[in-house]
Motif scaffolding. Structure first.
Motif, mmCIF file in Angstrom:
data_model
loop_
_atom_site.group_PDB
_atom_site.id
_atom_site.type_symbol
_atom_site.label_atom_id
_atom_site.label_comp_id
_atom_site.label_asym_id
_atom_site.label_seq_id
_atom_site.Cartn_x
_atom_site.Cartn_y
_atom_site.Cartn_z
ATOM 1 N N THR A 173 0.826 -1.207 0.000
ATOM 2 C CA THR A 173 0.000 0.000 0.000
ATOM 3 C C THR A 173 0.854 1.248 0.000
ATOM 4 N N VAL A 178 -2.020 0.043 -4.025
ATOM 5 C CA VAL A 178 -3.029 0.129 -2.973
ATOM 6 C C VAL A 178 -4.067 -0.981 -3.089
ATOM 7 N N ALA A 205 -4.780 1.586 3.940
ATOM 8 C CA ALA A 205 -5.224 1.305 2.574
ATOM 9 C C ALA A 205 -6.508 2.064 2.274
#
Length: 437
Positions: A173, A178, A205
């Motif tokens: 992330t 992500v 995230a």
């Protein structure tokens, strides 16, 4: 049959009770859960010569900046492991001891060497990971990439281990992947819900992909299971306060501050206590919400006791926020002078980025927005050198963006905002749109 840790590594203790308590303590430590210290103390009581239990206990002391206790227990662990430890345990103790003593470069070198031989030693592998790990505080501008690459290099050794999935997903992330990072982290979280580091990583995230409502619901549903004394309890609610600010709900953000972040309420480790408090109060003020002066004064007084001298760059940035907000010019000048001296002596891993950020934030507080732009502009691409996460460092980008707007540089402000929205397309950055339009 030799006793082992949860990752199959032999333990130099003959006590089943000590080994069991140590395994429990390590799992609690890796999950940021309460009871860690107590479990490790039980391991020590069951076998006072068990070096790994002593060094793990030292690490918990270090989390809370109990430096003398941490160093004394690390020294004892070194003595004990030299008598009865294996090669792996001697390397384990030495690597953790170097980190506890603040010898970052030596600890990183020792960690790499150790992980090459014993990649499933999760306690050692945990040292460089996270927003406050050895990599983050090394001064590297690319520590997010370094964390991700390290995790990838040993991923085949861990499989579906709940701790590893949590930390490797968060590294993805922070390194820009992500979607995948959130999925991997959530997989680890599902395997062990009593894991504050997993909840925290999922919230990062969600911050990056703009899932503010999801984050709010996660905290509301999960936080009742986590004791207020947990190492990340206040910080997880800090994330919820950021979500409240995204919605323009300053009242909710201030309620969270009063409940868990204010000096009289927090049970967080010192670094979390000052950084979470300072950054939330600053964001409230910068976004146009009223913050009682008394809150700044109280928080500053507590912070000065915890971090009276310049040392850790991430702490120094937040101490500069306190000094600027309270107009404590003397404290800010003294801290900047100490930072500049460390830079001149070659003892500042973050380099010139740190003093420039401190000067820029001070200029912002003085409403000298052109000066803030001048200070931050040359270092904005390297602010990762101070450590922390994207979410934590974003306040510096916010300061720069607001300074551009308030000094009339609207085209540059639009360009920066467009870049942010490109990076996080789901984010509704509505608080900036009216100012720029």
């Amino acid at each position: 049959m030799a006793l082992e840790d949860r990752y199959g590594l032999p333990l130099s203790t003959a006590s089943d009770q000590a080994a069991s308590a140590y395994r429990e303590g390590v799992d609690l430590m890796l999950s940021g859960w309460t009871g860690t210290a107590e479990a490790l103390e039980r391991a020590i009581a069951a076998d006072p010569d068990f070096a790994l239990a002593h060094i793990a206990r030292a690490r918990v002391h270090a989390f809370y900046q109990q430096g003398d206790l941490a160093r004394s227990k690390a020294a004892l662990a070194r003595e004990l492991v030299a008598i009865s430890g294996t090669e792996r345990e001697r390397s384990h103790v030495e690597t953790l001891a170097l980190a506890i003593e603040g010898r970052g470069p030596d600890a990183i070198a020792a960690m790499f060497k150790h992980v090459e031989s014993w990649p499933r030693d999760a306690v050692v592998l945990s040292l460089p990971l996270g927003a406050f790990g050895l990599f983050a505080f090394s001064g590297m501008a690319d520590h997010d990439r370094a964390r991700h690459e390290l995790c990838q290099s040993v991923a085949h050794r861990y499989g579906e281990d709940w701790w590893f999935l949590t930390m490797s997903g968060w590294a993805m992330t922070e390194n820009g992947d992500v979607v995948r990072g959130r999925a991997v982290t959530e997989r680890g979280f599902d395997l062990r819900r009593a894991n504050a580091h997993a909840a925290h990583a999922v919230l990062h995230a969600m911050f990056e992909d703009g899932s503010i409502e999801d984050a709010d619901h996660l905290v509301d549903d999960w936080i009742p299971t986590y004791d207020r004394a947990g190492i990340l309890h206040g910080h997880i609610l800090w994330h919820q306060a950021l979500g409240a600010l995204e919605r323009g709900d300053a009242t909710r953000a201030l309620q969270i501050y009063a409940d868990v972040l204010q000096p009289s309420a927090t049970q967080a480790p010192p670094l979390n206590a000052i950084t979470d408090g300072a950054s939330l109060l600053w964001r409230l003020s910068a976004y146009g919400h009223s913050v009682p002066k008394a809150l700044w004064v109280e928080a500053d007084a507590a912070a000065q006791k915890l971090f009276p001298k310049s040392g850790l760059p991430f702490a120094d940035v937040h101490m500069a926020l306190f000094a600027a907000a309270t107009q404590n010019c003397e404290a800010l000048a003294a801290r900047l002078a100490a930072i500049e001296q460390r830079l001149a002596d070659g003892k500042l891993p973050a380099g010139p980025v740190l003093p420039a950020i401190c000067r820029g934030l001070a200029a912002f507080a003085d409403e000298n927005y052109a000066a803030c732009v001048r200070e931050l502009d040359p270092v904005l691409a390297e602010i990762a050198r101070i450590g922390g996460s994207h979410a934590q460092r974003e306040l510096i980008e916010d300061a720069f963006l607001l300074a551009l707007i308030r000094s009339g540089e609207l085209p540059r402000a639009r360009k920066l905002l467009d870049a942010r929205l490109h990076r996080r397309p789901s984010l509704r950055d509505t608080r900036w749109q009216a100012a720029i339009s």
